[in-house]
Scaffold this active site. Structure first.
Site, PDB file in Angstrom:
ATOM      1  N   HIS A   1      87.282  59.320  51.275  1.00 26.18           N
ATOM      2  CA  HIS A   1      87.950  58.872  52.495  1.00 26.18           C
ATOM      3  C   HIS A   1      87.344  57.530  52.920  1.00 26.18           C
ATOM      4  O   HIS A   1      86.121  57.386  52.929  1.00 26.18           O
ATOM      5  CB  HIS A   1      87.766  59.901  53.618  1.00 26.18           C
ATOM      6  CG  HIS A   1      88.430  59.502  54.894  1.00 26.18           C
ATOM      7  ND1 HIS A   1      89.794  59.530  55.054  1.00 26.18           N
ATOM      8  CD2 HIS A   1      87.916  59.032  56.063  1.00 26.18           C
ATOM      9  CE1 HIS A   1      90.091  59.090  56.276  1.00 26.18           C
ATOM     10  NE2 HIS A   1      88.974  58.793  56.903  1.00 26.18           N
TER      11      HIS A   1
ATOM     12  N   ASP B   1      88.543  71.071  52.598  1.00 32.12           N
ATOM     13  CA  ASP B   1      88.808  72.395  53.145  1.00 32.12           C
ATOM     14  C   ASP B   1      90.227  72.395  53.721  1.00 32.12           C
ATOM     15  O   ASP B   1      91.029  71.512  53.406  1.00 32.12           O
ATOM     16  CB  ASP B   1      87.742  72.807  54.166  1.00 32.12           C
ATOM     17  CG  ASP B   1      87.720  71.923  55.405  1.00 32.12           C
ATOM     18  OD1 ASP B   1      88.619  71.050  55.551  1.00 32.12           O
ATOM     19  OD2 ASP B   1      86.816  72.097  56.244  1.00 32.12           O
TER      20      ASP B   1
ATOM     21  N   GLY C   1      91.304  71.725  56.637  1.00 28.02           N
ATOM     22  CA  GLY C   1      91.599  70.697  57.624  1.00 28.02           C
ATOM     23  C   GLY C   1      91.870  69.349  56.969  1.00 28.02           C
ATOM     24  O   GLY C   1      91.882  69.219  55.744  1.00 28.02           O
TER      25      GLY C   1
ATOM     26  N   ASP D   1      90.385  65.959  56.229  1.00 34.19           N
ATOM     27  CA  ASP D   1      89.120  65.213  56.158  1.00 34.19           C
ATOM     28  C   ASP D   1      88.004  65.888  56.958  1.00 34.19           C
ATOM     29  O   ASP D   1      87.180  65.227  57.585  1.00 34.19           O
ATOM     30  CB  ASP D   1      89.314  63.765  56.645  1.00 34.19           C
ATOM     31  CG  ASP D   1      90.336  63.016  55.809  1.00 34.19           C
ATOM     32  OD1 ASP D   1      90.365  63.227  54.592  1.00 34.19           O
ATOM     33  OD2 ASP D   1      91.104  62.218  56.377  1.00 34.19           O
TER      34      ASP D   1
END
Length: 207
Positions: free
Chosen positions: A116, A148, A150, A152
């Site tokens: 990211h 996971d 979510g 980031d």
């Protein structure tokens, strides 16, 4: 010890994929010395440079376009099965621009790596570079993390810092972040593969 099996997912030019391939080739022991080998490359679209890089290197490829399935959930199952067919130890999102679903995370949780272009947990989402500039951040950078459910939000493995230059635009800053990101990803994948790791809550420890 056998090299870890990597499946790399791409959506575009595949520069992170190429960085991994180059690092493996350049390592004195090849894939065994580096600790990992790319066994397949998957994409969400046809006719992209990332797939061409894989084919040029003699690596099997597969494509799972979202619009080729009746629903996002069906696509998620198809992507999971196509990836799982290569029995990966680690899955690497190398500029893969789709958010995977629950089936994929359930199968590859704790083994699915993403990059990211910001220092998470700051500036998550699709516009990390733009958001850091708009906020007036003096430093930003890149994060390599496990994915996971979510956006980031998964456990952070490593981060690289990039200073924000005065009057710099989003494109120029993003290019400098990408240079750091490529090297960080290569370093992290090699270390995870060679040494193993454990995840305890949010903390990742490379053995």
């Amino acid at each position: 010890m056998a090299a870890s099996r990597l499946v790399v997912l791409v959506s575009g030019s595949g520069t992170n994929l190429q960085a991994l391939l180059d690092a493996i080739d350049a390592h004195p022991g090849g894939s065994e010395g580096f600790g990992a080998e790319v066994v397949a490359v998957g994409a969400d679209r046809e006719n992209i440079a990332g797939l061409e890089r894989a084919e040029k290197a003699g690596i099997p490829t597969f494509v799972c376009p979202v619009k080729g399935y009746g629903s996002r959930a069906e696509w998620d199952v198809a992507l999971t099965e196509a990836t799982d067919a290569y029995a990966p130890d680690l899955v690497v999102s190398a500029g893969f621009m789709k958010i995977v679903g629950k089936v994929f995370i359930d199968r590859f949780g704790g083994r699915f790596i993403n990059t990211h272009p910001a220092l998470l947990p700051a500036f998550p989402g699709a516009h990390g570079v733009r958001d850091a500039l708009a906020y007036g951040a003096k430093v930003t950078g890149c994060t390599v993390h496990f994915v996971d459910s979510g956006v980031d939000t998964g456990p952070i493995i490593a981060q690289g810092v990039v200073e924000v230059r005065d009057e710099e635009d989003e494109a120029a800053l993003h290019e400098r972040i990408k240079e750091v990101e490529r090297q960080l990803l290569v370093d992290v994948v090699g270390r995870l593969a060679r040494h193993g790791y454990r995840i305890e809550g949010r903390k990742v420890t490379i053995q």
